[in-house]
Design a protein around this motif. Structure first.
Motif, PDB file in Angstrom:
ATOM      1  N   UNK A 181       0.828  -1.212   0.000  1.00 33.18           N
ATOM      2  CA  UNK A 181       0.000   0.000   0.000  1.00 33.18           C
ATOM      3  C   UNK A 181       0.861   1.260   0.000  1.00 33.18           C
ATOM      4  N   UNK A 182       1.866   1.281  -0.826  1.00 34.96           N
ATOM      5  CA  UNK A 182       2.755   2.443  -0.936  1.00 34.96           C
ATOM      6  C   UNK A 182       2.416   3.238  -2.193  1.00 34.96           C
ATOM      7  N   UNK A 183       2.785   4.504  -2.176  1.00 31.11           N
ATOM      8  CA  UNK A 183       2.599   5.360  -3.352  1.00 31.11           C
ATOM      9  C   UNK A 183       3.957   5.872  -3.814  1.00 31.11           C
ATOM     10  N   UNK A 184       4.189   5.713  -5.106  1.00 31.92           N
ATOM     11  CA  UNK A 184       5.421   6.202  -5.722  1.00 31.92           C
ATOM     12  C   UNK A 184       5.020   7.387  -6.595  1.00 31.92           C
ATOM     13  N   UNK A 185       5.382   8.583  -6.146  1.00 28.78           N
ATOM     14  CA  UNK A 185       4.847   9.756  -6.836  1.00 28.78           C
ATOM     15  C   UNK A 185       5.899  10.778  -7.247  1.00 28.78           C
ATOM     16  N   UNK A 186       7.134  10.620  -6.843  1.00 28.12           N
ATOM     17  CA  UNK A 186       8.134  11.626  -7.215  1.00 28.12           C
ATOM     18  C   UNK A 186       9.520  11.032  -7.025  1.00 28.12           C
ATOM     19  N   UNK A 187      10.509  11.687  -7.636  1.00 28.79           N
ATOM     20  CA  UNK A 187      11.884  11.231  -7.475  1.00 28.79           C
ATOM     21  C   UNK A 187      12.150   9.923  -8.196  1.00 28.79           C
ATOM     22  N   UNK A 230      11.228  -9.427  -4.879  1.00 31.18           N
ATOM     23  CA  UNK A 230      10.912  -8.022  -4.713  1.00 31.18           C
ATOM     24  C   UNK A 230       9.434  -7.875  -5.069  1.00 31.18           C
ATOM     25  N   UNK A 231       8.623  -7.430  -4.099  1.00 35.50           N
ATOM     26  CA  UNK A 231       7.179  -7.491  -4.264  1.00 35.50           C
ATOM     27  C   UNK A 231       6.531  -6.143  -3.973  1.00 35.50           C
ATOM     28  N   UNK A 232       5.506  -5.795  -4.799  1.00 28.22           N
ATOM     29  CA  UNK A 232       4.730  -4.580  -4.628  1.00 28.22           C
ATOM     30  C   UNK A 232       3.257  -4.985  -4.539  1.00 28.22           C
ATOM     31  N   UNK A 233       2.614  -4.711  -3.402  1.00 30.94           N
ATOM     32  CA  UNK A 233       1.233  -5.129  -3.172  1.00 30.94           C
ATOM     33  C   UNK A 233       0.366  -3.896  -2.907  1.00 30.94           C
TER      34      UNK A 233
END
Length: 385
Positions: free
Chosen positions: A238-244, A257-260
């Motif tokens: 439950x992360x947000x990747x929004x900049x950088x 390596x997992x993104x959920x």
């Protein structure tokens, strides 16, 4: 009284009698009218002159008061500026003293003192969160990240572990916690390191008992580099990747390596992973993620068992093209929704890697944002707006 005085003077000038109402020497109507008119005119002139004089005096008094006030204001302003500068200088001196103390604590041989130094340095970086002090904040962050044990510190780390088991991981855990606490979604100003560079390159995270899951984070660092590090496994929930930019370039992933449940709304994610000489299989998994604006690069090196899995993911119309290509492995898209499939996958050529699609879902209208739907229906312009 002034009028009567002037009337007496003018009456005296006409008949040498200062009392025009004297009944013994009656004054003609014309003479009386002249006396009255002259007295009124003289009184009005005198009144105008006095009024003008008072106005000039009042204006001068006001100007003098204003000049005095401006002078006092300037002196007060200079005094305030001097006090502010003195306060800033005192704060700067105090912060730099705290930086020196925290660095000395981190260099201590006692684990408790080291950990206290880590948290002191992290809090110091929080307080540097002003535009004029970003250099000092970055310097504090660099001290933290440089204190992680690198791959070349394996012998030293093993010796410390035998001598004092807490020393091997206590400092590293404190640094890890301090860094990723600054990425919580609900953090306020002064508790985030927005725009800062976090350099975790050439570190060995596989031998240390660190948290394997990062939950509810919003990543807007200037950059977060794991390049050439060793990671056993890591999950983003439950992360947000929004900049950088977040980079795993040349990172050795020994597991998954997992993104959920993550949202990729901006910035850049570099997944150019590798396994070095071992050539072990790695896995990158995306589950229930939404892609709307993050540029993602794949250029991994692994075995034929390596692969990237997208499960129940949504690629919105604004999703950027997936670029790069692993030398081995496959891309599996399971129960995914594409609003522009050909554009998103145009750089993933099937000739060099295996692409598979199963149970593909039709694009859902509810997944559109308002601006995306307007652009899709009417393009850009006044109508869309």
């Amino acid at each position: 009284m002034v009028f009567l005085l002037f009337a007496s003077l003018f009456s005296f000038s006409l008949r040498s009698d200062p009392f025009p109402w004297n009944l013994q020497q009656k004054m003609s109507a014309d003479d009386l009218s002249k006396v009255i008119q002259s007295a009124l005119a003289a009184t009005a002139g005198l009144g105008f002159g006095v009024t003008l004089f008072l106005s000039v005096r009042r204006q001068r008094t006001t100007e003098d008061a204003q000049a005095t006030a401006e002078k006092n204001y300037g002196e007060t302003l200079n005094l305030v500026r001097l006090q502010v500068e003195q306060q800033r200088s005192a704060e700067l001196t105090a912060l730099r003293t705290r930086y020196k103390d925290a660095a000395e604590q981190m260099g201590s041989t006692a684990v408790a003192v080291q950990v206290a130094g880590v948290y002191a340095m992290a809090f110091l970086a929080d307080e540097w969160e002003v535009p004029a002090r970003t250099r000092e904040r970055q310097m504090s962050i660099d001290v933290l990240t440089s204190s992680f044990p690198s791959d070349r510190d394996a012998d030293t780390r093993q010796a410390l572990s035998v001598e004092n088991p807490l020393t091997a991981g206590g400092l590293t855990k404190a640094i890890w916690k301090s860094i990723f606490q600054r990425a919580y979604s609900n953090n306020t100003f002064g508790q985030r390191w927005t725009g800062a560079d976090v350099d975790l390159r050439r570190k060995n995270f596989a031998d240390i008992d660190l948290p394997r899951s990062l939950s509810h984070r919003t990543f807007d660092f200037g950059s977060l580099h794991f390049g050439e590090s060793t990671i056993s496994s890591l999950t983003f929930n439950d992360c947000e990747f929004r900049d950088g930019k977040i980079s795993f370039a040349k990172t050795q992933i020994l597991g998954e390596l997992k993104f959920v449940g993550c949202t990729f709304s901006g910035g850049e994610l570099d997944l150019s992973v590798c396994l070095g000489a071992e050539k072990l299989a790695w896995s990158i998994t995306f589950v229930e993620c939404e892609f709307s604006g993050t540029g993602i690069t794949f250029n991994g090196i692994g075995t034929s068992d390596s692969g990237v899995l997208f499960h129940d993911c949504t690629f919105l119309p604004s999703a950027k093209v997936l670029t790069g290509l692993p030398d081995c492995g496959s891309f599996d898209f399971d129960e995914c929704q594409f609003h522009d499939k050909e554009r998103v996958l145009q750089d993933l050529a099937p000739m060099r890697t295996k692409l598979s699609f199963s149970r593909e879902k039709p694009p859902s209208l509810t997944a559109y944002r308002v601006e995306d739907l307007a652009a899709e229906l009417w393009g850009s312009g006044p109508i869309a707006q």
